[in-house]
Scaffold this active site. Structure first.
Site, mmCIF file in Angstrom:
data_model
loop_
_atom_site.group_PDB
_atom_site.id
_atom_site.type_symbol
_atom_site.label_atom_id
_atom_site.label_comp_id
_atom_site.label_asym_id
_atom_site.label_seq_id
_atom_site.Cartn_x
_atom_site.Cartn_y
_atom_site.Cartn_z
ATOM 1 N N THR A 7 12.746 -3.666 -5.530
ATOM 2 C CA THR A 7 11.927 -2.694 -4.823
ATOM 3 C C THR A 7 10.699 -3.391 -4.237
ATOM 4 O OG1 THR A 7 10.417 -0.810 -5.006
ATOM 5 C CG2 THR A 7 10.891 -1.932 -7.052
ATOM 6 N N ILE A 8 10.336 -2.982 -3.024
ATOM 7 C CA ILE A 8 9.101 -3.539 -2.472
ATOM 8 C C ILE A 8 7.895 -3.029 -3.258
ATOM 9 C CG2 ILE A 8 9.989 -3.803 -0.121
ATOM 10 C CD1 ILE A 8 8.192 -1.319 0.627
ATOM 11 N N ASP A 9 8.065 -1.903 -3.991
ATOM 12 C CA ASP A 9 6.929 -1.272 -4.674
ATOM 13 C C ASP A 9 6.456 -2.072 -5.905
ATOM 14 O OD1 ASP A 9 7.399 0.729 -2.826
ATOM 15 O OD2 ASP A 9 8.546 1.965 -4.215
ATOM 16 N N GLN B 288 7.143 -2.477 6.547
ATOM 17 C CA GLN B 288 6.959 -3.200 5.274
ATOM 18 C C GLN B 288 8.271 -3.546 4.591
ATOM 19 O OE1 GLN B 288 3.476 -0.952 3.036
ATOM 20 N NE2 GLN B 288 4.378 0.241 4.665
ATOM 21 N N ARG B 289 9.313 -2.778 4.894
ATOM 22 C CA ARG B 289 10.595 -3.020 4.216
ATOM 23 C C ARG B 289 11.485 -3.971 4.999
ATOM 24 N NH1 ARG B 289 12.340 2.331 1.950
ATOM 25 N NH2 ARG B 289 14.292 2.059 3.047
ATOM 26 N N GLY C 255 16.947 2.170 -1.456
ATOM 27 C CA GLY C 255 16.448 1.660 -0.170
ATOM 28 C C GLY C 255 16.551 0.141 -0.143
HETATM 29 O O1 F6P Z 1 10.691 2.616 -2.836
HETATM 30 C C1 F6P Z 1 10.558 1.922 -1.636
HETATM 31 C C2 F6P Z 1 9.965 2.807 -0.563
HETATM 32 O O2 F6P Z 1 9.848 2.048 0.620
HETATM 33 C C3 F6P Z 1 8.647 3.472 -0.940
HETATM 34 O O3 F6P Z 1 7.556 2.590 -0.869
HETATM 35 C C4 F6P Z 1 8.617 4.612 0.040
HETATM 36 O O4 F6P Z 1 7.835 5.697 -0.433
HETATM 37 C C5 F6P Z 1 10.057 5.001 0.130
HETATM 38 O O5 F6P Z 1 10.827 3.899 -0.288
HETATM 39 C C6 F6P Z 1 10.502 5.423 1.502
HETATM 40 O O6 F6P Z 1 11.803 5.877 1.402
HETATM 41 P P1 F6P Z 1 12.709 6.221 2.664
HETATM 42 O O7 F6P Z 1 13.215 4.914 3.199
HETATM 43 O O8 F6P Z 1 13.782 7.079 2.094
HETATM 44 O O9 F6P Z 1 11.847 6.924 3.656
#
Ligand code: F6P
Length: 374
Positions: free
Chosen positions: A136-138, A285-286, A10
């Site tokens: 990763t944002i995590d 958030q992303r 992602g």
């Molecule tokens: O790993 C980054 C993240 O944004 C997580 O925080 C979240 O659970 C996941 O990716 C969401 O993934 P997708 O973009 O596939 O829905």
């Protein structure tokens, strides 16, 4: 020297800063750079050409979210669905290696999460010189003290908490904000603390509902009839399981988490006198403009990756160690995600400012074992 750069998994704010830093430094060092579009897709799809990159390709991108190369969290080169939507997979790694050889590529630079770093280890074992850049944002990638993207996500979540405060106060409501982070509570804990949340629930500390109820009632009794709760998407009640949108992961993909905030609202209903509202912050958030810190971290990591290529220091992942950028062998990345320490300094600081975490000090029961993250 000829190298390929790709952004896997992602997206995270700061990816373009990495690409820019890498391409600029590589050009200075006389390295020819090619970009693979959409992660490994560009290496797997014969119809997609590699993109020749130079200084001009990275102009004006530093402040932009996303990735100019595109991202994909659907392309695991070792287990690709045989066709779109199929559960059956096949190993396509030989095709990636063949494309790398066909173009006389000297190294593959993979910017991605732990899934991408795992592919890096496997490609390195197949004889492909690899460099990993963690993203990763995590903020849960083991081996590095910080990943770029995290700070921007925390800033966005903190802004959301600030916005929820006024409406919570006006309506005397309990406001639950569900934030991302997978099986790690970094985003919830950092944004909740910065935003002055009253309750923060994280995966590392399975919560007891009665403690949350107690906090809401205690606040109401002391003249504060509203409560802000930040709930990580991976948070679960004691003895319960992580809330999943999809029970079964699709091939090459991770399970999608979601619903932790709504579940908590149901658990609180009838137990407190307030109305309860849930906000799921989701992909906001992303996205957006990367913070200055994330731009700088991404840039430093990109430049270091180019220097690793120049030194032929392959099979390594670029990391932030304290305040220094360096690299560690891909084989030495510690197993599993980097989680919040339930008895660590950050958690203790939260407790010291009266934030309810759903369990008291020393009361934490480890959650059921989390699966690997991407
Ligand atoms: O790993 C980054 C993240 O944004 C997580 O925080 C979240 O659970 C996941 O990716 C969401 O993934 P997708 O973009 O596939 O829905």
């Amino acid at each position: 020297m000829k190298v390929i750069i790709l952004t896997g998994g992602g997206d995270a704010p700061g990816l373009n800063a990495v690409i820019r830093g890498f391409v600029k430094r590589a050009c200075q060092l006389g390295i020819e750079v090619y970009g693979s579009e959409d992660g490994f897709e560009g290496l797997l799809n014969p119809a997609v050409p590699l993109l020749r990159m130079d200084d001009r390709s990275v102009r004006g991108i530093l402040h932009k979210g996303g990735s100019i190369l595109g991202c994909s969290n659907k392309s695991n080169p070792f287990a690709m669905p045989i066709e779109k939507g199929s559960k059956e997979t096949r190993d396509c790694s030989a095709e990636v290696v063949a494309k790398i050889r066909e173009h006389n590529i000297d190294a593959l630079v993979m910017v991605g999460g732990d899934g991408t770093m795992y592919y890096g280890r496997r490609f390195a074992a197949l004889g492909v010189p690899c460099i990993g850049v963690p993203k990763t944002i995590d903020n849960d990638l083991a081996g590095t003290d910080r990943t770029f993207g995290f700070e921007t996500a925390v800033n966005t979540a903190t802004w959301a908490i600030d916005a929820l405060h006024s409406t919570a106060e006006a309506h005397e409501r309990v406001m639950i904000l569900e934030v991302m982070g997978r099986y790690a509570g970094w985003i919830a804990l950092a944004s909740g603390m910065a935003g002055g949340a009253d309750v923060i629930l994280i995966p590392e500390i399975p919560y007891k509902v009665d403690r949350v109820v107690g906090k809401i009632k205690e606040r109401a009794a002391s003249g504060r009839p509203f409560t802000i709760i930040v709930c990580a998407e991976g948070a679960a009640p004691r003895g319960g399981h992580v809330a999943e949108i999809e029970q079964v992961a699709r091939p090459g993909q991770l399970k999608r988490l979601g619903g932790a905030g709504e579940r908590l609202a149901h658990e609180l209903e009838g137990e407190v006198d307030h109305e309860i509202r849930v906000t799921v912050l989701g992909h906001i958030q992303r996205g957006g403009t990367p913070s200055a810190f994330d731009r700088l971290l991404g840039m430093r990591m990109g430049v270091h990756a180019a220097e690793c290529c120049d030194r032929r220091a392959f099979g390594r992942m670029v990391v932030l160690n304290g305040t220094t950028i360096r690299s560690i062998p891909l084989d030495e990345i510690p197993e599993g995600p980097r989680l919040v320490d339930p008895e660590g300094q950050l958690v203790n600081t939260a407790r010291a400012v009266d934030i309810e975490l759903g369990a008291g000090p020393g009361e934490t029961i480890p959650p059921p074992r989390a699966q690997s993250v991407g």
